[in-house]
Scaffold this active site. Structure first.
Site, PDB file in Angstrom:
ATOM      1  N   ALA A  34     -29.811   5.390  -7.811  1.00 54.60           N
ATOM      2  CA  ALA A  34     -30.165   4.863  -6.478  1.00 54.60           C
ATOM      3  C   ALA A  34     -31.102   3.676  -6.679  1.00 54.60           C
ATOM      4  O   ALA A  34     -32.222   3.633  -6.165  1.00 54.60           O
ATOM      5  CB  ALA A  34     -30.784   5.940  -5.586  1.00 54.60           C
ATOM      6  N   GLY A  38     -37.417  -2.252  -7.984  1.00 53.19           N
ATOM      7  CA  GLY A  38     -38.399  -1.678  -8.926  1.00 53.19           C
ATOM      8  C   GLY A  38     -37.735  -1.344 -10.256  1.00 53.19           C
ATOM      9  O   GLY A  38     -38.221  -1.718 -11.330  1.00 53.19           O
ATOM     10  N   HIS A  39     -36.588  -0.654 -10.175  1.00 54.56           N
ATOM     11  CA  HIS A  39     -35.834  -0.332 -11.392  1.00 54.56           C
ATOM     12  C   HIS A  39     -35.399  -1.612 -12.101  1.00 54.56           C
ATOM     13  O   HIS A  39     -35.495  -1.722 -13.323  1.00 54.56           O
ATOM     14  CB  HIS A  39     -34.570   0.467 -11.044  1.00 54.56           C
ATOM     15  CG  HIS A  39     -34.824   1.795 -10.406  1.00 54.56           C
ATOM     16  ND1 HIS A  39     -34.472   2.066  -9.106  1.00 54.56           N
ATOM     17  CD2 HIS A  39     -35.368   2.942 -10.887  1.00 54.56           C
ATOM     18  CE1 HIS A  39     -34.781   3.312  -8.809  1.00 54.56           C
ATOM     19  NE2 HIS A  39     -35.334   3.872  -9.872  1.00 54.56           N
ATOM     20  N   SER A 187     -38.956   2.843  -3.489  1.00 56.42           N
ATOM     21  CA  SER A 187     -38.659   4.171  -4.017  1.00 56.42           C
ATOM     22  C   SER A 187     -37.259   4.559  -3.545  1.00 56.42           C
ATOM     23  O   SER A 187     -36.862   4.216  -2.423  1.00 56.42           O
ATOM     24  CB  SER A 187     -39.667   5.184  -3.467  1.00 56.42           C
ATOM     25  OG  SER A 187     -39.187   6.503  -3.636  1.00 56.42           O
ATOM     26  N   SER A 188     -36.534   5.258  -4.407  1.00 57.13           N
ATOM     27  CA  SER A 188     -35.204   5.730  -3.990  1.00 57.13           C
ATOM     28  C   SER A 188     -35.335   6.625  -2.764  1.00 57.13           C
ATOM     29  O   SER A 188     -34.418   6.708  -1.943  1.00 57.13           O
ATOM     30  CB  SER A 188     -34.543   6.499  -5.132  1.00 57.13           C
ATOM     31  OG  SER A 188     -34.493   5.695  -6.282  1.00 57.13           O
TER      32      SER A 188
HETATM   33  P1  AMP Z   1     -36.855   7.027 -10.820  1.00 56.05           P
HETATM   34  O1  AMP Z   1     -35.429   6.589 -10.741  1.00 56.05           O
HETATM   35  O2  AMP Z   1     -37.526   7.167  -9.503  1.00 56.05           O
HETATM   36  O3  AMP Z   1     -37.054   8.197 -11.745  1.00 56.05           O
HETATM   37  O4  AMP Z   1     -37.631   5.823 -11.523  1.00 56.05           O
HETATM   38  C1  AMP Z   1     -37.219   5.309 -12.758  1.00 56.05           C
HETATM   39  C2  AMP Z   1     -38.268   4.356 -13.262  1.00 56.05           C
HETATM   40  O5  AMP Z   1     -38.444   3.289 -12.322  1.00 56.05           O
HETATM   41  C3  AMP Z   1     -39.641   5.023 -13.440  1.00 56.05           C
HETATM   42  O6  AMP Z   1     -40.254   4.523 -14.624  1.00 56.05           O
HETATM   43  C4  AMP Z   1     -40.382   4.574 -12.207  1.00 56.05           C
HETATM   44  O7  AMP Z   1     -41.780   4.528 -12.385  1.00 56.05           O
HETATM   45  C5  AMP Z   1     -39.822   3.171 -12.016  1.00 56.05           C
HETATM   46  N1  AMP Z   1     -40.002   2.732 -10.636  1.00 56.05           N
HETATM   47  C6  AMP Z   1     -39.654   3.406  -9.506  1.00 56.05           C
HETATM   48  N2  AMP Z   1     -40.050   2.714  -8.407  1.00 56.05           N
HETATM   49  C7  AMP Z   1     -40.660   1.585  -8.859  1.00 56.05           C
HETATM   50  C8  AMP Z   1     -41.283   0.470  -8.216  1.00 56.05           C
HETATM   51  N3  AMP Z   1     -41.366   0.368  -6.889  1.00 56.05           N
HETATM   52  N4  AMP Z   1     -41.804  -0.494  -9.004  1.00 56.05           N
HETATM   53  C9  AMP Z   1     -41.734  -0.419 -10.353  1.00 56.05           C
HETATM   54  N5  AMP Z   1     -41.156   0.612 -11.015  1.00 56.05           N
HETATM   55  C10 AMP Z   1     -40.629   1.595 -10.281  1.00 56.05           C
END
Ligand code: AMP
Length: 290
Positions: A34, A38-39, A187-188
């Protein structure tokens, strides 16, 4: 971009670059899919630092509690593939739960003290799930660098500890939080929010900005800063605060001293309806920043 689901095939593909005549560095970007900006910022950092980039998409059942949102977690695999391809990712590792956790699996990685604080306190077992899956990804890919977001600051503290304790031979690189123009951290889970909830969710980043301002203006008493933070969060009727803490960024221990140390992690988590969101900023004395 090559899409691989088998851990053995993923290892073999990476080995090709690591053992070839011209050795190439590998960057790993673990995600749960998703994908948003950020990702993608992590992917871009990996592309800058490393010769090859592996992104992973795996909604890790081990890090969800029994009453959490595993089943409804957003899954947008086709769109994610397009985005990663556009960013020049070399490999997408997308295993199934059975690929990652065959029925015979017993071993877990636990970081019980650091991993029992903040989200670890509210979501028992969460960081055991995170540390276990990330350790497995590190062993499968054996990256030179792994990229994580500051947005999940507690996760970063837990993973830094794991890397040190278990002698993982890699650089953990932390990238800044990417935000919506409103300040809301991407955020997702933002997809779950209604229009009104999205506006309320901005209270999180606003409260962090306020705290950073207060510190910039010279307030260094931890108790006062904590109260400013909690009072601002309490303004929102829709928000149910899970935690709002000032902690040591390395250990996640709550600050007990009366004045701010050199670096303080201000971490907040709150429920908006059925959605739990987190955000944080790091205060550095003489340089309060969000
Ligand atoms: P997730 O898919 O939520 O597990 O996130 C995967 C990676 O993306 C993790 O290292 C998170 O910290 C990073 N991440 C998620 N949201 C953000 C954001 N808004 N800015 C920077 N990194 C992010």
């Amino acid at each position: 971009m090559q899409i691989i689901s088998s851990p053995l095939e993923m290892r073999a593909a990476c080995k090709n670059y690591q053992r070839g005549a011209v050795q190439q560095t590998i960057g790993l970007v673990p995600t749960m899919g998703a994908l948003h900006e950020g990702h993608l910022s992590l992917v871009r950092a990996s592309r800058q630092h490393c010769d090859r980039t592996v992104a992973s998409i795996f909604v890790n059942p081990l890090q969800f509690g029994p009453t959490e949102d595993l089943a409804r977690y957003p899954r947008t695999f086709q769109q994610d593939c397009l985005l990663l391809e556009q960013e020049g990712v070399d490999f997408l590792f997308a295993p199934s739960p059975e690929d990652m956790y065959p029925q015979t699996t017993e071993t877990v990685v636990d970081v019980p003290v650091t991993g029992g604080r903040l989200d670890g306190a509210s979501r028992p077992g969460h960081f055991r799930g995170v540390a276990t899956v990330v350790a497995k990804l590190f062993n499968i890919v054996q990256p030179d660098c792994a990229f994580f977001g500051e947005k999940d600051a507690a996760q970063v503290a837990v993973l830094r500890k794991m890397v040190r304790d278990l002698n993982f031979n890699l650089n953990l690189i932390v990238c800044p939080t990417v935000r919506e123009p409103s300040g809301l951290a991407m955020s997702s889970r933002n997809r779950y929010l209604s229009k009104q909830e999205r506006v309320e969710a901005e209270t999180l980043s606003r409260s962090l900005c306020l705290v950073a301002d207060v510190v910039r203006q010279g307030e260094h008493r931890t108790q006062v800063i904590r109260e400013v933070l909690r009072r601002e969060l309490a303004h929102s009727g829709l928000l149910k605060v899970d935690y709002a803490e000032l902690v040591d960024p390395r250990t996640l221990e709550t600050l007990e001293e009366n004045t701010l140390p050199a670096a303080t992690l201000v971490a907040v988590a709150a429920w908006i309806g059925t959605t739990r969101l987190i955000d944080n900023c790091t205060l550095r004395i003489n340089e309060a920043s969000i």
